[in-house]
Design a protein around this motif. Structure first.
Motif, PDB file in Angstrom:
ATOM      1  N   GLY A 116       0.778  -1.240   0.000  1.00  0.00           N
ATOM      2  CA  GLY A 116       0.000   0.000   0.000  1.00  0.00           C
ATOM      3  C   GLY A 116       0.802   1.279   0.000  1.00  0.00           C
ATOM      4  N   GLU A 117       2.119   1.168   0.084  1.00  0.00           N
ATOM      5  CA  GLU A 117       2.989   2.343   0.047  1.00  0.00           C
ATOM      6  C   GLU A 117       4.145   2.079  -0.908  1.00  0.00           C
ATOM      7  N   MET A 118       4.758   3.167  -1.385  1.00  0.00           N
ATOM      8  CA  MET A 118       5.801   3.033  -2.388  1.00  0.00           C
ATOM      9  C   MET A 118       7.160   2.751  -1.761  1.00  0.00           C
ATOM     10  N   ILE A 119       7.993   2.068  -2.539  1.00  0.00           N
ATOM     11  CA  ILE A 119       9.348   1.688  -2.127  1.00  0.00           C
ATOM     12  C   ILE A 119      10.338   2.722  -2.659  1.00  0.00           C
ATOM     13  N   GLN A 120      11.439   2.894  -1.953  1.00  0.00           N
ATOM     14  CA  GLN A 120      12.485   3.810  -2.423  1.00  0.00           C
ATOM     15  C   GLN A 120      12.903   3.453  -3.843  1.00  0.00           C
ATOM     16  N   PRO A 121      13.135   4.426  -4.728  1.00  0.00           N
ATOM     17  CA  PRO A 121      13.212   5.851  -4.456  1.00  0.00           C
ATOM     18  C   PRO A 121      11.906   6.614  -4.639  1.00  0.00           C
ATOM     19  N   ILE A 122      10.865   5.951  -5.134  1.00  0.00           N
ATOM     20  CA  ILE A 122       9.606   6.658  -5.355  1.00  0.00           C
ATOM     21  C   ILE A 122       8.940   6.959  -4.023  1.00  0.00           C
ATOM     22  N   GLY A 123       9.070   6.029  -3.084  1.00  0.00           N
ATOM     23  CA  GLY A 123       8.499   6.213  -1.755  1.00  0.00           C
ATOM     24  C   GLY A 123       9.566   6.114  -0.684  1.00  0.00           C
ATOM     25  N   ASP A 124       9.146   5.743   0.518  1.00  0.00           N
ATOM     26  CA  ASP A 124      10.060   5.731   1.664  1.00  0.00           C
ATOM     27  C   ASP A 124      10.429   4.344   2.165  1.00  0.00           C
ATOM     28  N   LEU A 125       9.703   3.316   1.736  1.00  0.00           N
ATOM     29  CA  LEU A 125       9.939   1.980   2.287  1.00  0.00           C
ATOM     30  C   LEU A 125      11.226   1.357   1.751  1.00  0.00           C
ATOM     31  N   ASP A 126      11.916   0.618   2.614  1.00  0.00           N
ATOM     32  CA  ASP A 126      13.142  -0.068   2.245  1.00  0.00           C
ATOM     33  C   ASP A 126      12.821  -1.424   1.606  1.00  0.00           C
ATOM     34  N   SER A 127      13.578  -1.772   0.583  1.00  0.00           N
ATOM     35  CA  SER A 127      13.308  -3.004  -0.163  1.00  0.00           C
ATOM     36  C   SER A 127      13.396  -4.253   0.709  1.00  0.00           C
ATOM     37  N   LYS A 128      14.407  -4.309   1.577  1.00  0.00           N
ATOM     38  CA  LYS A 128      14.558  -5.484   2.436  1.00  0.00           C
ATOM     39  C   LYS A 128      13.371  -5.628   3.381  1.00  0.00           C
ATOM     40  N   TYR A 129      12.883  -4.502   3.871  1.00  0.00           N
ATOM     41  CA  TYR A 129      11.715  -4.533   4.757  1.00  0.00           C
ATOM     42  C   TYR A 129      10.509  -5.092   4.012  1.00  0.00           C
ATOM     43  N   VAL A 130      10.267  -4.608   2.800  1.00  0.00           N
ATOM     44  CA  VAL A 130       9.112  -5.054   2.015  1.00  0.00           C
ATOM     45  C   VAL A 130       9.248  -6.530   1.665  1.00  0.00           C
ATOM     46  N   TYR A 131      10.443  -6.953   1.275  1.00  0.00           N
ATOM     47  CA  TYR A 131      10.694  -8.365   0.984  1.00  0.00           C
ATOM     48  C   TYR A 131      10.333  -9.229   2.192  1.00  0.00           C
ATOM     49  N   ASN A 132      10.754  -8.819   3.368  1.00  0.00           N
ATOM     50  CA  ASN A 132      10.478  -9.601   4.584  1.00  0.00           C
ATOM     51  C   ASN A 132       8.989  -9.629   4.920  1.00  0.00           C
ATOM     52  N   ILE A 133       8.281  -8.534   4.628  1.00  0.00           N
ATOM     53  CA  ILE A 133       6.826  -8.502   4.840  1.00  0.00           C
ATOM     54  C   ILE A 133       6.156  -9.569   3.971  1.00  0.00           C
ATOM     55  N   PHE A 134       6.546  -9.626   2.708  1.00  0.00           N
ATOM     56  CA  PHE A 134       5.964 -10.622   1.799  1.00  0.00           C
ATOM     57  C   PHE A 134       6.379 -12.043   2.189  1.00  0.00           C
ATOM     58  N   LYS A 135       7.621 -12.199   2.569  1.00  0.00           N
ATOM     59  CA  LYS A 135       8.112 -13.535   2.922  1.00  0.00           C
ATOM     60  C   LYS A 135       7.348 -14.093   4.121  1.00  0.00           C
ATOM     61  N   GLU A 136       7.076 -13.214   5.077  1.00  0.00           N
ATOM     62  CA  GLU A 136       6.339 -13.632   6.263  1.00  0.00           C
ATOM     63  C   GLU A 136       4.935 -14.110   5.904  1.00  0.00           C
ATOM     64  N   GLN A 137       4.254 -13.369   5.048  1.00  0.00           N
ATOM     65  CA  GLN A 137       2.900 -13.772   4.666  1.00  0.00           C
ATOM     66  C   GLN A 137       2.919 -15.046   3.832  1.00  0.00           C
ATOM     67  N   LYS A 158       8.990  -3.123  -9.079  1.00  0.00           N
ATOM     68  CA  LYS A 158       9.967  -3.458  -8.048  1.00  0.00           C
ATOM     69  C   LYS A 158       9.303  -4.197  -6.888  1.00  0.00           C
ATOM     70  N   GLU A 159       8.140  -3.736  -6.484  1.00  0.00           N
ATOM     71  CA  GLU A 159       7.425  -4.393  -5.392  1.00  0.00           C
ATOM     72  C   GLU A 159       7.011  -5.806  -5.800  1.00  0.00           C
ATOM     73  N   LEU A 160       6.549  -5.959  -7.020  1.00  0.00           N
ATOM     74  CA  LEU A 160       6.160  -7.293  -7.495  1.00  0.00           C
ATOM     75  C   LEU A 160       7.357  -8.228  -7.518  1.00  0.00           C
ATOM     76  N   LYS A 161       8.490  -7.720  -7.955  1.00  0.00           N
ATOM     77  CA  LYS A 161       9.701  -8.538  -7.982  1.00  0.00           C
ATOM     78  C   LYS A 161      10.098  -8.981  -6.576  1.00  0.00           C
ATOM     79  N   LEU A 162      10.001  -8.072  -5.611  1.00  0.00           N
ATOM     80  CA  LEU A 162      10.333  -8.410  -4.226  1.00  0.00           C
ATOM     81  C   LEU A 162       9.376  -9.474  -3.677  1.00  0.00           C
TER      82      LEU A 162
END
Length: 780
Positions: A116-137, A158-162
């Motif tokens: 629901g939020e954008m990943i750097q550099p378009i947004g503020d979220l860190d790629s590793k953080y987003v990857y771990n969120i998806f991995k957990e689910q 980028k988010e889809l790839k992560l």
């Protein structure tokens, strides 16, 4: 279900996905307040079971879990983080129970979507953080027993790839379907075209490539046609059932009938879709009619066109007929540049990127120099920074495999890996990275030593290419470097030329590091240009070269015409406005110089309104016309902000330089802010003062802020169908409290009809919002 079972099943007949969940739950009155629909898995599982059982009885083959927004990040934003595991595990249990209502086997797909939020550099979220969120689910869903995973409604490549990486790191064996959402022009909001998306996921280890949401069934037909032409994997599509309207009792309804919906689904099947289903607004009636009419049809054979390109999120460069790779981001022989990189100062790297783009490079080679004094963070950061300035696609000349992997993890597209020796250990490492991250590989025509004869180089290279092919890497994804050695060291350049000739006869593409030829010699440019012409005559397919060498570039241009090797490149169109060009390039220094020069003849307020704002209007119009995309827009806005603030500091009454004040908010229950961020960027660029009070904002809070800040206009965003009625609640709250400020609403779930019912205005996109705001403030 194993992946082999999935592929057998999908080859036998067209398969069916289910329909929407959120819109159906909302229509049935199951959602209250700001609760996510996923909480029904815990608090009212019988209601989820009821809907899923209806989909099963309607004839689906795949039933999605009610976990679309079930990742921890989204649930935390909505205040339901503590239910994370229960929501996801219960969703699987309920879906399995519903599947029992079918006489045939119904498979359960764990449903995952955006944070629901954008990943750097378009947004503020860190790629590793987003990857771990998806991995957990993914871990919870897979351990709970789903038959497969579907990652859907993604707007950021980028988010889809992560998310893809996360799922595959949990299980290599589970079927995985991926899907992005596109506008009618087949470009996502982040600037990724359907072709760029498909080219990457053709490389990756997914089982089906799809598109869903945003578009009505008729508008999706041209996109399904493109998908059918370019995807090497099975394809699927899920359109919306029209645009929502409000019923007399305040519920959202969709007007597209099951019959009309299925007419277009039949078109998808005729184009070769392997799986079909529905997104927002589709219910059991749509799915039932679809399954009965389509029946048990065998998938249509598709004629697939090769889509061999180098990409980032917004650029796409054809690999053939000749690829020009800029060489100057190379800190190996530049001590000053290397020292800057070591300190995370990438200013000159970014300048070199933009300079080479202007000079005609299609791809940028990136070599950060001595890697033993760097860290993986240097490589992650350089990829993010180059992405931020919307640079060209990249060739990654990185020696340490851990650093190469760090760069590929961040990279939003299909890059070149430069390079691998023709040694099994090195090849295996690079092949594994190609499989994991996608892209193209350059193989050096050498083992531990460089062979002296063209025949030896040819044999080593050919064997390496065939080894890569046996391990799943197609020949079209490989270049061979025939090795250019310095003329000044008395090396016979004919060895390189003959190697090119031999490889060319085998249909193997070749690329050289051109400047190696003239190393240590005077008149380097003349030598480089001459050797390039010879190499191209022998069949060279690409070169890493210095695009600032005028003679070399001119010879290159002439040879491409002679050999009919003119290439194509999808990029941003030329911009007539010089200041707009500088802002789009992120060149704040020269943009400020140009702006401040006007102060000799104009007042600061006049410069702000007549120069700076006008240039940003040009950029806003380019965005509206889909000639630039979100990354370009954000970069220009970030570049212009300090210049605009400097002008404002010179004006006694600062607000006099602003066209008006706009308060923006995403309505209660909705945590998405991508669309709102775009609107804020365009409004600020046009000269408005924007106050963004956030997302998931209750009507009472919006009222308080309006009274406190006294904006000229209120802008509301509602992406989710389940929250769109909150727009009406905000308008009602404002009016009941005597506030008459104009309200403009927008977002994926909004439309003209709903806006009228809610008592607001409607803006279909950011540029229309700007035009409406200008018109409104001109009347006050």
């Amino acid at each position: 279900m194993t992946r082999s079972e999935f592929h057998v099943l999908i080859s036998e007949r067209v398969l069916f996905l289910d329909g929407a969940y959120g819109t159906e739950f909302f229509k049935r009155g199951y959602i209250k307040g700001k609760e996510p629909i996923e909480i029904l898995n815990v608090k009212a599982p019988e209601k989820v079971l009821e809907l899923q059982s209806e989909y099963v009885k309607a004839g689906v083959d795949f039933l999605l879990t009610n976990t679309f927004s079930g990742n921890r990040h989204k649930l935390k934003k909505l205040g339901y983080e503590n239910y994370f595991e229960q929501i996801n595990s219960e969703a699987v249990r309920i879906a399995k129970e519903a599947a029992k209502h079918s006489e045939k086997k119904v498979y359960i797909l764990g449903d995952m979507s955006s944070v629901g939020e954008m990943i750097q550099p378009i947004g503020d979220l860190d790629s590793k953080y987003v990857y771990n969120i998806f991995k957990e689910q993914a871990k919870v869903l897979i351990e709970s027993g789903v038959d497969g995973i579907i990652i859907e409604t993604m707007s950021d490549l980028k988010e889809l790839k992560l998310a893809y990486l996360a799922v595959r790191d949990v299980s290599e064996d589970i079927p995985l379907l991926v899907s992005m959402t596109f506008e009618e022009n087949s470009v996502a909001v982040t600037g990724t075209s359907l072709e760029v998306y498909v080219s990457l996921f053709n490389d990756l280890d997914v089982d089906a490539i799809g598109i869903n949401c945003t578009l009505t069934p008729d508008k999706m037909v041209p996109l399904v046609k493109k998908l059918s032409i370019f995807s090497k994997k099975p394809i699927f599509a899920e359109p919306n059932a029209g645009k929502p309207t409000l019923s007399a009792d305040g519920r959202l309804i969709y007007k597209t009938t099951p019959e009309e919906f299925t007419v277009y689904i039949e078109d998808y099947v005729e184009l070769g879709a392997n799986i079909v289903g529905g997104c927002c607004g589709t219910g059991p009636d749509h799915i039932r009619y679809m399954t009965k009419l389509i029946g048990e049809r065998k998938p249509k054979a598709r004629k697939i066109e090769e889509l061999n390109v180098i990409t980032n999120r917004t650029y796409m460069v054809e690999v053939s007929p000749f690829l020009v790779i800029g060489e100057r981001i190379n800190a190996a022989a530049k001590k000053k540049l290397h020292a800057q990189i070591k300190e995370f100062n990438f200013e000159n790297v970014l300048k070199l990127a933009k300079d080479q783009e202007k000079e005609g490079a299609q791809v940028l080679d990136v070599n950060l120099g001595l890697e033993s004094v760097l860290s993986d963070e240097h490589f992650r950061r350089i990829i993010v920074e180059l992405d931020r300035i919307v640079s060209l696609p990249l060739s990654l000349d990185i020696q340490f495999n851990e650093y190469l992997e760090a760069a590929l993890f961040e990279y939003p597209g299909r890059a070149i890996i430069n390079s691998s020796k023709a040694i099994k250990e090195d090849l295996d490492a690079k092949i594994n990275m190609l499989k994991r991250y996608g892209g193209i590989l350059i193989i050096l025509a050498m083992g531990k030593e460089i062979p002296n004869s063209p025949e030896e180089r040819y044999k080593i290279a050919k064997d390496a290419v065939e080894y890569a092919e046996k391990n799943g890497i197609e020949r079209s994804r490989i270049f061979v470097d025939p090795l250019v050695l310095p003329l000044g060291a008395n090396q016979d350049y004919n060895v390189t030329l003959e190697t090119i000739k031999l490889l060319n006869k085998e249909g193997i593409k070749t690329s050289i590091g051109l400047s190696n030829f003239s190393f240590g010699m005077p008149n380097r440019e003349q030598l480089n240009a001459s050797f390039l012409a010879l190499a191209m005559h022998y069949g060279l397919s690409g070169a890493i070269l210095n695009t600032s060498e005028v003679t070399t570039v001119n010879i290159l241009s002439g040879m491409k015409k002679i050999l009919k090797k003119e290439s194509t490149n999808a990029s941003v169109d030329d911009v007539d406005n010089d200041l707009a060009k500088l802002l789009l390039a992120g060149d704040g220094v020269n943009a400020e110089k140009q702006v401040m020069a006007y102060l000799d003849s104009m007042k600061p307020i006049e410069v702000a309104q007549n120069v700076l704002t006008k240039s940003m209007e040009v950029i806003g119009n380019l965005y509206a016309q889909n000639k630039i995309f979100l990354p370009h827009l954000i970069l220009a806005a970030e570049t212009v902000k300090p210049i605009f603030n400097k002008l404002l500091s010179m004006i006694e009454e600062k607000d006099s330089a602003k066209l008006g004040r706009v308060l923006l908010a995403t309505v209660e229950g909705d945590i998405h802010d991508i669309g709102k961020k775009i609107v804020a960027t365009v409004l600020e660029s046009a000269g408005f003062e924007v106050i963004d009070i956030g997302k998931d904002v209750p009507a009472k809070v919006i009222l308080e802020k309006v009274k406190e800040l006294n904006p000229d206009i209120v802008g509301l965003s509602a992406m989710m169908t389940t929250t769109v009625v909150q727009v009406g609640e905000v308008v009602k709250t404002l009016r009941n409290n005597g506030v008459t400020v104009p309200v403009i609403a927008g977002g994926a779930s909004m439309n003209e009809e709903l806006a009228k019912r809610f008592g607001s205005l409607y803006a279909k996109d950011a540029q229309q919002a700007v035009e409406m705001c200008k018109e409104l403030v001109s009347k006050t």
